[in-house]
Design an enzyme around this catalytic site. Structure first.
Site, mmCIF file in Angstrom:
data_model
loop_
_atom_site.group_PDB
_atom_site.id
_atom_site.type_symbol
_atom_site.label_atom_id
_atom_site.label_comp_id
_atom_site.label_asym_id
_atom_site.label_seq_id
_atom_site.Cartn_x
_atom_site.Cartn_y
_atom_site.Cartn_z
ATOM 1 N N ARG A 243 0.847 -1.178 0.000
ATOM 2 C CA ARG A 243 0.000 0.000 0.000
ATOM 3 C C ARG A 243 0.893 1.242 0.000
ATOM 4 O O ARG A 243 1.874 1.307 0.750
ATOM 5 C CB ARG A 243 -0.913 0.035 1.243
ATOM 6 C CG ARG A 243 -2.104 -0.900 1.193
ATOM 7 C CD ARG A 243 -3.136 -0.503 0.142
ATOM 8 N NE ARG A 243 -4.303 -1.365 0.160
ATOM 9 C CZ ARG A 243 -4.458 -2.463 -0.585
ATOM 10 N NH1 ARG A 243 -3.516 -2.850 -1.415
ATOM 11 N NH2 ARG A 243 -5.573 -3.187 -0.507
ATOM 12 N N GLU A 272 -3.588 7.206 -4.434
ATOM 13 C CA GLU A 272 -4.133 6.506 -5.591
ATOM 14 C C GLU A 272 -5.550 6.927 -5.943
ATOM 15 O O GLU A 272 -6.348 7.097 -5.017
ATOM 16 C CB GLU A 272 -4.197 5.011 -5.218
ATOM 17 C CG GLU A 272 -3.292 4.154 -6.003
ATOM 18 C CD GLU A 272 -3.286 2.749 -5.464
ATOM 19 O OE1 GLU A 272 -2.298 2.407 -4.799
ATOM 20 O OE2 GLU A 272 -4.235 2.003 -5.704
ATOM 21 N N HIS A 290 -1.334 -0.291 -9.773
ATOM 22 C CA HIS A 290 -1.909 -1.222 -8.780
ATOM 23 C C HIS A 290 -2.434 -2.503 -9.448
ATOM 24 O O HIS A 290 -3.640 -2.775 -9.419
ATOM 25 C CB HIS A 290 -3.026 -0.532 -7.980
ATOM 26 C CG HIS A 290 -3.312 -1.240 -6.675
ATOM 27 N ND1 HIS A 290 -3.781 -0.593 -5.564
ATOM 28 C CD2 HIS A 290 -3.203 -2.537 -6.298
ATOM 29 C CE1 HIS A 290 -3.947 -1.448 -4.572
ATOM 30 N NE2 HIS A 290 -3.594 -2.649 -5.003
HETATM 31 O O1 LIG Z 1 -4.523 -4.628 -3.406
HETATM 32 C C1 LIG Z 1 -5.300 -5.527 -3.531
HETATM 33 C C2 LIG Z 1 -5.900 -6.207 -2.423
HETATM 34 O O2 LIG Z 1 -5.666 -5.798 -1.272
HETATM 35 O O3 LIG Z 1 -6.622 -7.170 -2.653
#
Ligand SMILES: O=CC(=O)O
Length: 328
Positions: A243, A272, A290
């Protein structure tokens, strides 16, 4: 008497097979056009649903939860990370939260390796040069990067994904180091040939590559702070497929700009989907939108997990992937 099907509101488009199965099993309200729901639509969803299926892009905060209807008893997140949900408030209001762990471990670890190889070996720069017609032929001194074989990898967060990265990196000849809230068992440590560092600061100062695999929680926000980033070696690389909020992104940018860090591979960002334009211009940085867990297989398995969690809960049992505040 026929049991009433639960009203399940899904906030984003899911794979067709998952949506078809959900339609069969539940009174499912889908988001056909995949446009993220507005605040008002999210409020409407929590007011009317028995089960909400949000995903990483939906902020289910205390203000949304305070408007939830009496029927909402389960938030079955389509995603592993639950930092988009205020789990404590949900729990206090008697709303269960589940996630989809396990099924995106290997895919995320693969993408981490892809970044870990691509940044030091300058893949993006090479592709751009070739596409721009700047390749005059092989040269002994052109496009030189750095090898990762024999280098030290520091993993922050040694859960499922961290361990999957460790297994891969070991096969690429890296020595494995890690920092985690809890130390792994001796067996696992031996198997991964991993060295545990109780002090994150001490580990950071010695690593060639640092890769982040911890969840984003209040405790890990800016874990890689300006101070800690300064502990890294000048020729170190940072990789983040976890993250964005775990790194102080402005501090990272300053370090990259001043040449105090060799490069970064980032699949996630602090704000993001906004990406700081300074990052996008840097040559020693590779950015991805991502997509660490973005495989067809993984997304279908995530959907299956969501369905199992809903069905188990609706049958009156504890859903297998329940997330409790104490786990965060
Ligand atoms: O980033 C993606 C998730 O947490 O599933």
């Amino acid at each position: 008497m026929v049991k009433k099907k639960p009203v399940v509101v899904v906030t984003r488009k899911l794979p067709d097979v998952v949506e078809t199965r959900m339609r069969e099993l539940f009174e499912t309200r889908l988001n056909e056009n995949d446009r993220p729901l507005s605040q008002a639509e999210l409020v409407e969803a929590v007011r009317t649903a028995d089960v909400l299926v949000p995903t990483v892009t939906d902020r289910i905060d205390s203000s949304i939860l305070s408007q939830a209807g009496e029927n909402l008893k389960l938030i079955a997140n389509f995603g592993n990370g639950v930092d988009n949900i205020d789990v404590v408030t949900a729990n206090n209001r008697g709303i269960n939260v589940t996630n989809t762990p396990g099924v995106l471990t290997e895919d995320t670890a693969d993408m981490t390796m892809a970044l870990m190889l691509a940044v030091p070996r300058r893949l993006a720069t090479g592709i751009k040069a070739l596409e721009a017609g700047d390749w005059a032929g092989w040269s002994p001194t052109w496009m030189l990067g750095h090898r990762i074989w024999g280098k030290r990898l520091g993993i922050i967060g040694m859960g499922r994904i961290g361990q999957a990265v460790a297994r891969r990196a070991k096969a690429f000849g890296m020595s494995i180091h890690y920092h985690n809230r809890r130390r792994l068992s001796e067996n696992i440590e031996e198997d991964l040939e991993a060295t545990y560092w109780e002090s994150l600061d001490q580990m950071l100062a010695r690593m060639d590559v640092v890769s982040i695999h911890c969840p984003h929680t209040p405790g890990t926000f800016h874990l890689l702070s300006a101070r800690r980033l300064k502990l890294l070696k000048k020729d170190a690389y940072v990789v983040n497929t976890a993250r964005g909020e775990v790194i102080d992104e402005n501090a990272l940018i300053r370090m990259l700009e001043s040449g105090d860090l060799a490069g970064a591979g980032l699949d996630v960002f602090e704000h993001e989907p906004a990406v700081n334009p300074k990052l996008a211009k840097m040559e020693n940085v590779l950015l991805l939108p991502h997509m660490g867990s973005a495989t067809i297989e993984g997304r279908i398995e995530m959907g299956e997990k969501v369905i199992i969690n809903i069905r188990t809960f609706m049958d009156g049992h504890r859903p297998p992937d329940r997330v409790l505040p104490s786990m965060l």
